[in-house]
Design an enzyme around this catalytic site. Structure first.
Site, short mmCIF file in Angstrom:
data_model
loop_
_atom_site.label_atom_id
_atom_site.label_comp_id
_atom_site.label_asym_id
_atom_site.label_seq_id
_atom_site.Cartn_x
_atom_site.Cartn_y
_atom_site.Cartn_z
N SER A 150 0.86 -1.19 0.00
CA SER A 150 0.00 0.00 0.00
C SER A 150 0.89 1.23 0.00
CB SER A 150 -0.89 0.02 1.25
OG SER A 150 -1.56 1.26 1.41
N TYR A 166 -1.86 -1.12 10.33
CA TYR A 166 -1.93 -1.35 8.89
C TYR A 166 -0.75 -0.71 8.18
CZ TYR A 166 -3.69 -1.18 4.09
OH TYR A 166 -3.83 -1.31 2.72
#
Length: 263
Positions: A150, A166
């Site tokens: 990401s 995350y």
């Protein structure tokens, strides 16, 4: 004889295992690999979602099957790898995409939520990559592993996300990708990471609402979010012989957000 571009991108005769493949980015990547000719094994936790996604792929003319498994659990990972090999033969392409997130201020982030995110997003990638390599790729001296990271793993905290576990996990995925590529290159295994920006999905729905889709579009140089096509080209490039000299790399697909200072 030098191959044509169509031949280099052709995945006929290849088998791809895609985790988190029943929806969102995983299903988009499964479509891409299947449209290029690969046979697809989808995996996620819920059988009903997998049945629906597999039917969608099959309706598009793709040879697709499914296995329900929780990639945060070692026993499920081993079963997933074993059953895929039993049902489909050697695995040529592994897409590590199954993932979780958790929203909370860092000072209040629950430890069990931290562990949940890390177990799936990092430990699960390692265990499945290890299993597939040991039981299929190393002996044949070839294979391609695609890890979904990401842009949150690149910039620390893009646009004010409160997702410390995350973001940390995706930074780990990027260096895991680089380290594994360096170690497994001698086996002909290529390992690369894709770093999506903001794509509408079930997992990102709450975040997009909290941050504001219009604000996120305006923040991107291309003034848009990702769509149902934006990972397809890169996925096939990295999985196919068109990318046979690419390993240990991470590529952002984010409309240019990561190109901005402090993006």
């Amino acid at each position: 004889m030098t191959r044509t571009i169509q031949q280099l991108f052709d995945l006929q005769g290849k088998t791809a295992l895609v985790t988190g493949g029943s929806r969102g980015l995983g299903l988009q990547m499964a479509h891409a690999l299947g449209e290029a000719g690969a046979r697809i094994m989808l995996s996620s936790r819920k059988a009903a979602d997998l049945e629906e996604a597999t039917a969608e792929l099959q309706a598009a003319g793709i040879d697709a099957r499914w296995i329900a498994a929780d990639c945060a659990k070692e026993a499920d990972i081993e079963r997933l790898g074993r059953e895929t090999l039993e049902r489909m033969g050697d695995i040529d392409i592994l897409v590590n995409n199954a993932g979780a997130t958790w929203g909370a201020p860092a000072e209040d982030h629950p430890l069990d939520a931290w562990d949940k995110v890390m177990n799936l997003n990092v430990r699960g990638y390692f265990l499945l990559s290890q299993y597939v390599a040991k039981h299929s790729m190393i002996a044949r001296k070839r294979g391609s592993i695609l890890n979904v990271a990401s842009i949150a793993g690149l910039g620390g905290n893009p646009v004010g996300m409160q997702t410390i576990a995350y973001n940390t996990s995706k930074g780990a995925v990027i260096n895991f990708t680089r380290a594994l590529a360096g170690e497994w290159g001698r086996y002909g295994i290529r390992v690369n990471a894709i770093c999506p920006g903001f794509f509408p999905s079930k997992m990102t729905k709450g975040l997009l609402q909290a941050l504001g889709e219009d604000k996120l579009r305006a923040h991107a140089p291309l003034n848009r979010l990702g769509d149902d096509e934006d990972l397809k080209g890169l996925s096939v490039l990295l999985a196919s012989d068109a990318g046979k000299h690419i390993t240990g790399q991470y590529v952002a697909v984010d409309g240019g957000v990561s190109a901005l200072v402090g993006g």
